[in-house]
Design a protein around this motif. Structure first.
Motif, PDB file in Angstrom:
ATOM      1  N   TYR A  14      12.546  -1.273  16.104  1.00 53.37           N
ATOM      2  CA  TYR A  14      12.372  -2.718  16.241  1.00 53.37           C
ATOM      3  C   TYR A  14      13.527  -3.371  15.488  1.00 53.37           C
ATOM      4  O   TYR A  14      13.707  -3.077  14.297  1.00 53.37           O
ATOM      5  CB  TYR A  14      11.040  -3.182  15.646  1.00 53.37           C
ATOM      6  CG  TYR A  14       9.841  -2.764  16.474  1.00 53.37           C
ATOM      7  CD1 TYR A  14       9.624  -3.296  17.740  1.00 53.37           C
ATOM      8  CD2 TYR A  14       8.931  -1.831  15.983  1.00 53.37           C
ATOM      9  CE1 TYR A  14       8.526  -2.909  18.503  1.00 53.37           C
ATOM     10  CE2 TYR A  14       7.831  -1.440  16.735  1.00 53.37           C
ATOM     11  CZ  TYR A  14       7.634  -1.986  17.993  1.00 53.37           C
ATOM     12  OH  TYR A  14       6.562  -1.603  18.745  1.00 53.37           O
ATOM     13  N   ARG A  17      15.656  -1.195  13.422  1.00 46.39           N
ATOM     14  CA  ARG A  17      15.037  -0.413  12.342  1.00 46.39           C
ATOM     15  C   ARG A  17      13.977   0.507  12.959  1.00 46.39           C
ATOM     16  O   ARG A  17      13.159   0.055  13.773  1.00 46.39           O
ATOM     17  CB  ARG A  17      14.376  -1.389  11.345  1.00 46.39           C
ATOM     18  CG  ARG A  17      13.952  -0.723  10.066  1.00 46.39           C
ATOM     19  CD  ARG A  17      13.391  -1.730   9.057  1.00 46.39           C
ATOM     20  NE  ARG A  17      12.685  -1.019   8.012  1.00 46.39           N
ATOM     21  CZ  ARG A  17      11.423  -0.642   8.099  1.00 46.39           C
ATOM     22  NH1 ARG A  17      10.708  -0.940   9.166  1.00 46.39           N
ATOM     23  NH2 ARG A  17      10.867   0.029   7.113  1.00 46.39           N
ATOM     24  N   ALA A  19      10.709   2.273  13.496  1.00 47.42           N
ATOM     25  CA  ALA A  19       9.296   2.226  13.094  1.00 47.42           C
ATOM     26  C   ALA A  19       8.731   3.643  13.153  1.00 47.42           C
ATOM     27  O   ALA A  19       7.876   4.027  12.361  1.00 47.42           O
ATOM     28  CB  ALA A  19       8.519   1.311  14.029  1.00 47.42           C
ATOM     29  N   VAL A  38       1.097   4.926   4.253  1.00 45.59           N
ATOM     30  CA  VAL A  38       0.892   3.585   3.712  1.00 45.59           C
ATOM     31  C   VAL A  38       1.186   2.559   4.808  1.00 45.59           C
ATOM     32  O   VAL A  38       1.659   2.923   5.895  1.00 45.59           O
ATOM     33  CB  VAL A  38       1.802   3.337   2.470  1.00 45.59           C
ATOM     34  CG1 VAL A  38       1.411   4.259   1.321  1.00 45.59           C
ATOM     35  CG2 VAL A  38       3.269   3.516   2.828  1.00 45.59           C
ATOM     36  N   ASN A  39       0.913   1.284   4.553  1.00 48.01           N
ATOM     37  CA  ASN A  39       1.166   0.227   5.537  1.00 48.01           C
ATOM     38  C   ASN A  39       2.612   0.311   6.038  1.00 48.01           C
ATOM     39  O   ASN A  39       3.533   0.467   5.238  1.00 48.01           O
ATOM     40  CB  ASN A  39       0.967  -1.170   4.903  1.00 48.01           C
ATOM     41  CG  ASN A  39      -0.480  -1.456   4.565  1.00 48.01           C
ATOM     42  OD1 ASN A  39      -0.805  -1.811   3.454  1.00 48.01           O
ATOM     43  ND2 ASN A  39      -1.350  -1.283   5.528  1.00 48.01           N
ATOM     44  N   GLY A  40       2.745   0.223   7.346  1.00 48.56           N
ATOM     45  CA  GLY A  40       4.091   0.206   7.923  1.00 48.56           C
ATOM     46  C   GLY A  40       4.707   1.583   8.094  1.00 48.56           C
ATOM     47  O   GLY A  40       5.886   1.701   8.455  1.00 48.56           O
ATOM     48  N   ALA A  41       3.938   2.644   7.882  1.00 51.55           N
ATOM     49  CA  ALA A  41       4.490   4.006   7.973  1.00 51.55           C
ATOM     50  C   ALA A  41       4.792   4.413   9.424  1.00 51.55           C
ATOM     51  O   ALA A  41       5.565   5.343   9.654  1.00 51.55           O
ATOM     52  CB  ALA A  41       3.521   5.010   7.349  1.00 51.55           C
ATOM     53  N   GLY A  42       4.159   3.732  10.386  1.00 51.04           N
ATOM     54  CA  GLY A  42       4.447   4.039  11.795  1.00 51.04           C
ATOM     55  C   GLY A  42       3.284   4.654  12.558  1.00 51.04           C
ATOM     56  O   GLY A  42       3.452   5.110  13.692  1.00 51.04           O
ATOM     57  N   LYS A  43       2.091   4.620  11.982  1.00 52.13           N
ATOM     58  CA  LYS A  43       0.931   5.274  12.607  1.00 52.13           C
ATOM     59  C   LYS A  43       0.551   4.584  13.927  1.00 52.13           C
ATOM     60  O   LYS A  43       0.398   5.232  14.958  1.00 52.13           O
ATOM     61  CB  LYS A  43      -0.272   5.265  11.635  1.00 52.13           C
ATOM     62  CG  LYS A  43       0.031   5.847  10.277  1.00 52.13           C
ATOM     63  CD  LYS A  43      -1.149   5.765   9.338  1.00 52.13           C
ATOM     64  CE  LYS A  43      -1.580   4.356   8.963  1.00 52.13           C
ATOM     65  NZ  LYS A  43      -0.624   3.610   8.111  1.00 52.13           N
ATOM     66  N   THR A  44       0.386   3.249  13.858  1.00 56.01           N
ATOM     67  CA  THR A  44      -0.050   2.523  15.063  1.00 56.01           C
ATOM     68  C   THR A  44       1.025   2.596  16.150  1.00 56.01           C
ATOM     69  O   THR A  44       0.706   2.781  17.328  1.00 56.01           O
ATOM     70  CB  THR A  44      -0.370   1.050  14.710  1.00 56.01           C
ATOM     71  OG1 THR A  44      -1.440   1.059  13.758  1.00 56.01           O
ATOM     72  CG2 THR A  44      -0.799   0.256  15.922  1.00 56.01           C
ATOM     73  N   THR A  45       2.273   2.507  15.752  1.00 55.66           N
ATOM     74  CA  THR A  45       3.358   2.598  16.747  1.00 55.66           C
ATOM     75  C   THR A  45       3.321   3.968  17.424  1.00 55.66           C
ATOM     76  O   THR A  45       3.522   4.073  18.641  1.00 55.66           O
ATOM     77  CB  THR A  45       4.728   2.349  16.068  1.00 55.66           C
ATOM     78  OG1 THR A  45       4.673   1.117  15.357  1.00 55.66           O
ATOM     79  CG2 THR A  45       5.845   2.294  17.077  1.00 55.66           C
ATOM     80  N   GLN A  84      -7.383  -0.862  16.990  1.00 61.69           N
ATOM     81  CA  GLN A  84      -7.745  -1.457  15.699  1.00 61.69           C
ATOM     82  C   GLN A  84      -8.591  -2.716  15.909  1.00 61.69           C
ATOM     83  O   GLN A  84      -9.613  -2.889  15.278  1.00 61.69           O
ATOM     84  CB  GLN A  84      -6.451  -1.833  14.968  1.00 61.69           C
ATOM     85  CG  GLN A  84      -6.337  -1.221  13.596  1.00 61.69           C
ATOM     86  CD  GLN A  84      -4.987  -1.488  12.971  1.00 61.69           C
ATOM     87  OE1 GLN A  84      -4.658  -2.637  12.670  1.00 61.69           O
ATOM     88  NE2 GLN A  84      -4.217  -0.448  12.774  1.00 61.69           N
ATOM     89  N   GLU A 161      -7.838   3.359  13.028  1.00 59.91           N
ATOM     90  CA  GLU A 161      -8.610   2.820  11.898  1.00 59.91           C
ATOM     91  C   GLU A 161     -10.044   2.462  12.310  1.00 59.91           C
ATOM     92  O   GLU A 161     -10.456   1.309  12.223  1.00 59.91           O
ATOM     93  CB  GLU A 161      -7.896   1.605  11.313  1.00 59.91           C
ATOM     94  CG  GLU A 161      -6.484   1.968  10.881  1.00 59.91           C
ATOM     95  CD  GLU A 161      -5.939   1.089   9.780  1.00 59.91           C
ATOM     96  OE1 GLU A 161      -6.750   0.558   9.011  1.00 59.91           O
ATOM     97  OE2 GLU A 161      -4.717   0.955   9.699  1.00 59.91           O
ATOM     98  N   HIS A 192      -6.792   4.585   6.528  1.00 57.42           N
ATOM     99  CA  HIS A 192      -6.266   4.399   5.171  1.00 57.42           C
ATOM    100  C   HIS A 192      -7.211   5.025   4.158  1.00 57.42           C
ATOM    101  O   HIS A 192      -6.915   5.054   2.978  1.00 57.42           O
ATOM    102  CB  HIS A 192      -6.122   2.906   4.849  1.00 57.42           C
ATOM    103  CG  HIS A 192      -4.870   2.321   5.405  1.00 57.42           C
ATOM    104  ND1 HIS A 192      -3.631   2.657   4.938  1.00 57.42           N
ATOM    105  CD2 HIS A 192      -4.665   1.448   6.412  1.00 57.42           C
ATOM    106  CE1 HIS A 192      -2.720   2.005   5.621  1.00 57.42           C
ATOM    107  NE2 HIS A 192      -3.321   1.279   6.532  1.00 57.42           N
TER     108      HIS A 192
END
Ligand code: ATP
Length: 244
Positions: A14, A17, A19, A38-45, A84, A161, A192
């Motif tokens: 994105y 950068r 993801a 952690v938040n922003g690690a790329g799991k949802t992507t 989610q 999640e 998480h």
């Protein structure tokens, strides 16, 4: 080895950068596989790419042998997704939501009713089947959302999640629902809650800055880091590599 999912250099950027950055991993058939980070690690992507909701910029992934790049139709036939943000129709009843989702998958009326009956039984929704979804608690809405994701008999289920924001009792109840699926189908779970991954999954993948930084059973990850608890192992692997 018989893999349900195999990713090869999967990458999504994105604004330049990454993801998800050159992710290569395999998930076995029937495995309950947790993605942690952690938040922003790329799991949802990662889940969005595997379920054909986001197109990768590089690399590929194969779900039961079908490519997310070139066989999107085949991939979609074999997956179920409980996102989610639960995607339920608030003004419809529990049963109507299930039958509506069956319709979306082109399942005929009689078969849709039979499948709804089966899932209502499996998820213990009998007492609330006529209740409008908007009147259900968060835990029961998540339970319905997972049942809906199973209406097409997917062989791979993505749970993003599933217990986010639920109280401890509702979370435990949902765990027992998820446990019932173990071994029957392949489940990819993001969470998480470390104890959730510990308690439910066969293997855990820890992601950091879009990259895979560790993969293994909870015991293997503890042993690999020399940590006393899984939480310590996670902090070591996903954090700065410092064991206090
Ligand atoms: N649609 C988008 N547009 C721009 N950046 C995005 C988009 N989706 C994700 N990102 C960025 O990609 C990175 C990975 O996000 P992702 O949501 O996959 O992480 P995550 O591990 O699921 O995080 P969380 O635990 O907070 O849900 C983050 O830096 C995020 O800001």
């Amino acid at each position: 080895m018989d893999f349900a999912i195999k990713t090869c250099g999967l990458t999504k950027k994105y604004a330049g950068r990454a993801a998800v950055d050159n992710l290569s991993l395999s998930v076995r058939r029937g495995e309950l596989f947790a993605l942690l980070g952690v938040n922003g690690a790329g799991k949802t992507t990662t889940i969005r790419m595997l379920s054909c909701l986001t197109r990768p910029d590089d690399g590929d992934a194969f779900l039961l042998g079908s490519s997310i790049r070139s066989d999107e139709k085949e991939v979609k036939k074999c997956i179920g997704v409980s996102p989610q943000e639960t995607a339920i129709a608030r003004n419809l009843s529990v049963r109507e939501n299930l039958e509506l989702m069956a319709g979306v998958h082109g399942i005929k009326k009689a078969e849709a009713k039979r499948k709804a009956d089966e899932l209502i039984r499996l998820f213990a929704l009998e007492e609330i089947e006529k209740q409008k979804a908007k009147t259900l608690s968060g835990g029961w809405q998540r339970r319905l959302s997972i049942a809906m994701a199973l209406i097409s008999d997917p062989r791979i289920l993505f749970l993003d999640e599933p217990t986010l924001g639920l109280d401890v009792l509702a979370r435990r109840e949902l765990w027992s629902v998820i446990r019932q699926l173990k071994g029957r189908i392949t489940v990819i779970l993001t969470t998480h809650y470390l104890e959730e991954a510990e308690s439910l999954s066969d293997r855990i993948c820890i992601m950091k800055d879009g990259k895979l930084c560790a993969i293994g059973t909870e015991k293997e990850l503890r042993e690999q880091t020399g940590a006393a608890s899984f939480e310590d192992a996670f902090v070591y692997l996903a954090g700065g590599g410092d064991l206090q």
